[in-house]
Design an enzyme around this catalytic site. Structure first.
Site, PDB file in Angstrom:
ATOM      1  N   LYS A 145     -15.284  94.147  84.540  1.00 49.35           N
ATOM      2  CA  LYS A 145     -15.452  95.551  84.167  1.00 49.35           C
ATOM      3  C   LYS A 145     -16.476  96.132  85.133  1.00 49.35           C
ATOM      4  CE  LYS A 145     -17.358  98.657  80.701  1.00 49.35           C
ATOM      5  NZ  LYS A 145     -18.150  98.770  79.446  1.00 49.35           N
ATOM      6  N   GLY A 158     -23.972 103.957  74.585  1.00 51.42           N
ATOM      7  CA  GLY A 158     -24.955 103.724  73.530  1.00 51.42           C
ATOM      8  C   GLY A 158     -25.381 104.955  72.766  1.00 51.42           C
ATOM      9  N   THR A 190     -22.686  98.916  71.059  1.00 52.37           N
ATOM     10  CA  THR A 190     -23.885  99.319  70.326  1.00 52.37           C
ATOM     11  C   THR A 190     -23.593  99.617  68.862  1.00 52.37           C
ATOM     12  OG1 THR A 190     -24.843 100.247  72.345  1.00 52.37           O
ATOM     13  CG2 THR A 190     -25.776 100.976  70.255  1.00 52.37           C
TER      14      THR A 190
END
Length: 254
Positions: free
Chosen positions: A97, A158, A207
């Site tokens: 990624k 996040g 998150t």
């Protein structure tokens, strides 16, 4: 919905999970089991065998069932990202990624450097999934450069703010010939369900699960939300209307 196939592998679970921010490997192991995910992301620094300082996550992952995709978090240029990817490949990880974000405050991906890294990693034969801004033109360029899927952000990493880039992601979904995985900013199971209902092929969260009071329960909630949205989409939902439509006969007392 079309079958979800990335890098030649077919996935039956459209919820992917990141492995950062968990309080311990034991909690992470429980969350992975509850989510039944088939793809996880991990930073290269957290998969060093025998490195107690990083509490090696590989011991918590059944790699016969779960694909591990290394991310290049921390890279600020294509050169740095490709170097991390090559190190991962040498260690036996061919999925990457690509995360390239020089701005430490918002962690927004650098489109120019990301596209360079996609092309270089694809030439190496890696399964490349770039984390990108919700930019339809960039998504198409990444696809042309060899990306196995594209991962547009819903909102900053996040932030838990949900999908704030909906209009652009819808265009990406419409135009893409590779899977579209909505990544970053997904804070609630309902956000993940929204992405699937929009037509996204999968959703990745980290998150929202790891920072929850009960990560295991939250992981299960995400799994159920994504599966519910998938079933609802497959069922062929009724089209929205601008006017009311009675569910019972209106002339029964005439």
């Amino acid at each position: 919905m079309r079958d979800l196939i990335i890098g030649g592998r077919k996935f039956t679970n459209r919820f992917f999970l990141g492995t950062g921010k968990f309080a311990s490997s034991e909690i992470m192991r429980g969350a992975l089991a509850a989510s039944e995910t088939e793809l996880v992301t991990a930073a290269l620094t957290r998969v060093h065998e025998g490195d107690a300082a990083h509490d090696d996550i590989l011991k918590a992952i059944d790699r016969t069932k779960v694909e591990v995709m290394l991310n290049t978090s921390g890279a600020r240029t294509a050169e740095e990202a490709v170097r991390i990817a090559k190190l991962g490949r040498a260690a036996g990880f061919n999925w990457v990624k690509l995360e390239i974000h020089p701005d430490a405050r918002y962690l927004l991906p650098d489109p120019v450097e990301t596209l360079k890294a996609v092309a270089e990693c694809a030439k190496l034969g890696m399964v490349v999934l770039p984390y990108i801004n919700a930019d339809p033109v960039l998504a198409r360029h990444c696809e042309d450069a060899g990306a196995a899927a594209v991962m547009p952000l819903g909102s900053p990493i996040g932030s838990n703010r949900g999908i704030r880039t909906r209009d652009m992601i819808e265009i990406i979904i419409e135009q893409s010939h590779v899977p579209v995985v909505v990544d970053a900013g997904i804070g609630l199971p309902s956000h993940a369900a929204e992405a699937i209902e929009m037509g996204a092929d999968a959703v990745l969260a980290n998150t929202a699960v790891a920072a929850a009071d009960d990560p295991v329960k939250m992981a299960e909630a995400f799994k159920l939300a994504v599966r519910s949205a998938e079933l609802g989409t497959q069922a062929g939902p009724a089209a929205p209307r601008t006017m009311a439509s009675a569910t019972s006969p209106m002339d029964i007392f005439r």
